[in-house]
Design a protein around this motif. Structure first.
Motif, PDB file in Angstrom:
ATOM      1  N   VAL A 214      82.960  64.361  65.875  1.00  0.00           N
ATOM      2  CA  VAL A 214      82.325  65.176  66.108  1.00  0.00           C
ATOM      3  C   VAL A 214      82.406  66.283  65.427  1.00  0.00           C
ATOM      4  O   VAL A 214      81.553  67.098  65.087  1.00  0.00           O
ATOM      5  N   LEU A 215      83.674  66.923  65.183  1.00  0.00           N
ATOM      6  CA  LEU A 215      84.428  68.479  65.071  1.00  0.00           C
ATOM      7  C   LEU A 215      84.041  67.950  63.302  1.00  0.00           C
ATOM      8  O   LEU A 215      83.297  69.500  63.259  1.00  0.00           O
ATOM      9  N   VAL A 216      84.070  67.561  62.726  1.00  0.00           N
ATOM     10  CA  VAL A 216      84.239  67.798  61.153  1.00  0.00           C
ATOM     11  C   VAL A 216      82.629  68.047  60.647  1.00  0.00           C
ATOM     12  O   VAL A 216      82.620  68.837  60.204  1.00  0.00           O
ATOM     13  N   PRO A 217      81.790  67.126  61.248  1.00  0.00           N
ATOM     14  CA  PRO A 217      80.607  67.853  61.209  1.00  0.00           C
ATOM     15  C   PRO A 217      79.839  69.014  61.455  1.00  0.00           C
ATOM     16  O   PRO A 217      79.245  70.283  60.263  1.00  0.00           O
ATOM     17  N   THR A 218      80.409  69.794  62.192  1.00  0.00           N
ATOM     18  CA  THR A 218      80.120  71.003  62.527  1.00  0.00           C
ATOM     19  C   THR A 218      80.787  71.811  61.721  1.00  0.00           C
ATOM     20  O   THR A 218      80.074  72.841  61.694  1.00  0.00           O
ATOM     21  N   VAL A 219      81.804  71.889  60.703  1.00  0.00           N
ATOM     22  CA  VAL A 219      82.191  73.216  60.228  1.00  0.00           C
ATOM     23  C   VAL A 219      82.160  73.530  58.780  1.00  0.00           C
ATOM     24  O   VAL A 219      82.140  74.021  58.501  1.00  0.00           O
ATOM     25  N   PHE A 220      80.798  72.253  58.231  1.00  0.00           N
ATOM     26  CA  PHE A 220      80.100  73.216  57.718  1.00  0.00           C
ATOM     27  C   PHE A 220      78.859  73.000  57.751  1.00  0.00           C
ATOM     28  O   PHE A 220      77.780  73.172  57.060  1.00  0.00           O
ATOM     29  N   LEU A 221      78.258  73.572  59.353  1.00  0.00           N
ATOM     30  CA  LEU A 221      76.747  73.930  59.460  1.00  0.00           C
ATOM     31  C   LEU A 221      76.875  75.457  59.165  1.00  0.00           C
ATOM     32  O   LEU A 221      78.027  76.310  59.243  1.00  0.00           O
ATOM     33  N   PRO A 222      75.664  75.811  58.796  1.00  0.00           N
ATOM     34  CA  PRO A 222      75.917  76.991  59.127  1.00  0.00           C
ATOM     35  C   PRO A 222      75.619  78.770  59.612  1.00  0.00           C
ATOM     36  O   PRO A 222      75.784  77.435  61.262  1.00  0.00           O
ATOM     37  N   LEU A 223      76.477  79.385  59.963  1.00  0.00           N
ATOM     38  CA  LEU A 223      75.942  80.415  61.143  1.00  0.00           C
ATOM     39  C   LEU A 223      75.117  80.631  61.724  1.00  0.00           C
ATOM     40  O   LEU A 223      74.825  81.408  62.825  1.00  0.00           O
ATOM     41  N   SER A 224      74.279  80.418  60.661  1.00  0.00           N
ATOM     42  CA  SER A 224      72.548  80.584  61.242  1.00  0.00           C
ATOM     43  C   SER A 224      72.647  79.977  62.821  1.00  0.00           C
ATOM     44  O   SER A 224      71.519  80.184  63.301  1.00  0.00           O
ATOM     45  N   LEU A 225      73.425  79.043  62.436  1.00  0.00           N
ATOM     46  CA  LEU A 225      72.856  77.473  63.418  1.00  0.00           C
ATOM     47  C   LEU A 225      73.665  77.707  64.613  1.00  0.00           C
ATOM     48  O   LEU A 225      73.515  77.451  65.773  1.00  0.00           O
TER      49      LEU A 225
END
Length: 496
Positions: A214-225
């Protein structure tokens, strides 16, 4: 040459109190001939410091003119004094900055406040939390005054660079990276412990390993989200405080009741436990990395001292209330996280407590990527994995040698791959450290002792002493005490 004022006599210019040169840009302004001859501007100093231009009519009686001039002069003097002290204003109001400050100060540190009181006792715990709140407020004001007095400064690192030179940048970056990595480890521990409390089928370490998915995909999300998830932290904080007081008030029998308090102590448990309490209490006030940005973004920086006083009063009262309540309910046997005791104690409303626990599960998962974003960005710069885009000025100076193909050269794709690997490695490292050091209180004590004392207490005062060239007895005493507590707490955290 035609003179438009030939019929009115020569124009008398007011005496210039300084020589006209390039260092006096105000004298380069053209004089407007549309102003009536009886009207004169006030001194150019009011324009220099940003005060509003005013016109004085000298044809009125002298007494009225003098009264008007004295009122204008008083207002101009106050404006000049304010402009000299603070050279920049931002866009955030008093209330907005106050809300942001409280949101930064209130975090996961409140979960370990009852344990801090269990280690330090009622008397020493009360003294420590009040003293740390006052000292942190004092050093926050120091940072604000330094950064508002120099418009070139933007961040905590800029203050360190100005005070101690460019060599301090590396040390400050290391401290920030260490603090952010410690926070990421604490978030993993909190997520796994809360989920294990709700669903004890699997161990906390198993949930930590599964959490990588769960954590690995979230570190590639943009700051806007990711910015939208910050509201979840505020909701979880308010909900946790409400649930603690509801549980303690409606349960009439021990354990976990205000009406039958658990066994507590007035004094300190031991020297090592007191050292851990230092870090646990201090971790709640470790928000000074953001203080310079908040001060610079205020519409009226002169109100910063009043605003930060209210912010630390609110934070200290909430930390003290949750610490008192948890210690009163569970006594010396309170867990590292009060949320664990809330679900394991029978007699509470299970739906209400599970709702609070599920929020504590989702909150770390949502905060992990937001907290590690500056850490990953800093590591990419240090490792040379960032891909800067040339500025228009650079392109204008070298139109033949700079092109899109050169900007995105053959190593850009490799850098992107390595940056992806770096973010995955940081996430896995946080999980690994959380498994190796599973105690929530140990990591919180380390964060508060080693990092918070250096960045929030010793650092600001040292910068003040360096810039002013003098050190008062109060500042010297605070730095010595802060250094001793930092070493004491760090050693105690690892020995524990």
């Amino acid at each position: 040459m035609f003179n438009p004022r030939a019929d009115k006599g020569p124009l008398k210019q007011p005496p210039v109190p300084w020589s006209a040169n390039e260092s006096t840009p105000l004298l380069s302004k053209k004089i407007s001939f549309d102003v009536p001859p009886k009207a004169r501007r006030l001194s150019t100093s009011s324009r220099k410091y940003g005060t509003q231009d005013r016109t004085v009519d000298f044809s009125v009686p002298s007494s009225a003119s003098q009264r008007r001039l004295s009122n204008v002069s008083a207002r101009s003097t106050r404006s000049i004094a304010r402009s000299i002290k603070y050279t920049h204003v931002g866009r955030s109001t008093f209330g907005q900055t106050l809300f942001n400050s409280i949101a930064i100060l209130l975090g996961i540190g409140m979960l370990s406040e009852p344990l801090a009181f269990a280690y330090s006792g009622w008397v020493m715990g009360t003294i420590i939390i009040i003293a740390y709140g006052a000292l942190s407020c004092y050093t926050a004001k120091i940072l604000a005054r330094i950064i508002c007095a120099d418009s070139r400064l933007r961040s905590y690192a800029d203050i360190g660079r100005k005070a101690f030179g460019p060599r301090a940048t590396g040390f400050i970056s290391f401290m920030f990276c260490l603090e952010l990595f410690s926070v990421s480890v604490i978030l993993v521990t909190l997520y796994a412990d809360s989920l294990h409390t709700i669903i004890p089928t699997y161990s906390a370490n198993t949930y930590k390993i599964w959490g990588i998915l769960v954590l690995v995909p979230t570190v590639f999300l943009p700051l806007s989200l990711l910015s939208y998830t910050s509201m979840l932290g505020i909701v979880s904080t308010v909900l946790l405080v409400l649930v603690v007081f509801i549980d303690g008030s409606f349960k009439t029998q021990a354990p976990g009741s205000f009406w039958e308090p658990a066994e507590t102590t007035l004094g300190v448990a031991s020297a090592s436990k007191l050292g851990i309490a230092f870090g646990l209490f201090m971790a709640g006030f470790a928000g000074h990395a953001v203080i310079p940005s908040l001060a610079r973004d205020m519409v009226d920086p002169t109100q910063f001292d009043t605003m930060i006083n209210w912010a630390f009063v609110v934070a200290t009262l909430i930390y003290g209330a949750i610490g008192y309540a948890g210690y009163l309910m569970y006594g010396n046997n309170v867990s590292d996280e009060i949320s664990v005791d809330m679900l394991n104690t029978p007699g509470y409303n299970p739906l209400l407590n599970q709702a609070a626990l599920w929020v504590l599960v989702l909150n770390p998962l949502s905060k992990f990527a937001l907290g590690t974003q500056p850490l990953n960005a800093t590591l990419e710069i240090l490792l040379g994995l960032d891909t800067p885009i040339p500025t228009p000025e650079h392109v204008a100076k070298r139109p033949d040698s700079v092109s899109v193909s050169e900007c995105r050269g053959k190593y850009v794709a490799l850098k992107k791959v390595l940056a992806v690997i770096q973010r995955i490695v940081v996430t896995c490292a946080a999980v690994a450290v959380s498994i190796y050091i599973p105690e929530f209180s140990t990591m919180m004590a380390f964060l508060g002792s080693f990092s918070a004392f250096c960045l929030s207490i010793v650092g600001p005062i040292a910068a003040k002493v360096k810039l002013e060239g003098k050190c008062s007895k109060v500042d010297a005493s605070i730095m010595v005490a802060g250094t001793v507590m930092a070493i004491w707490g760090t050693v105690a955290a690892f020995m524990d």
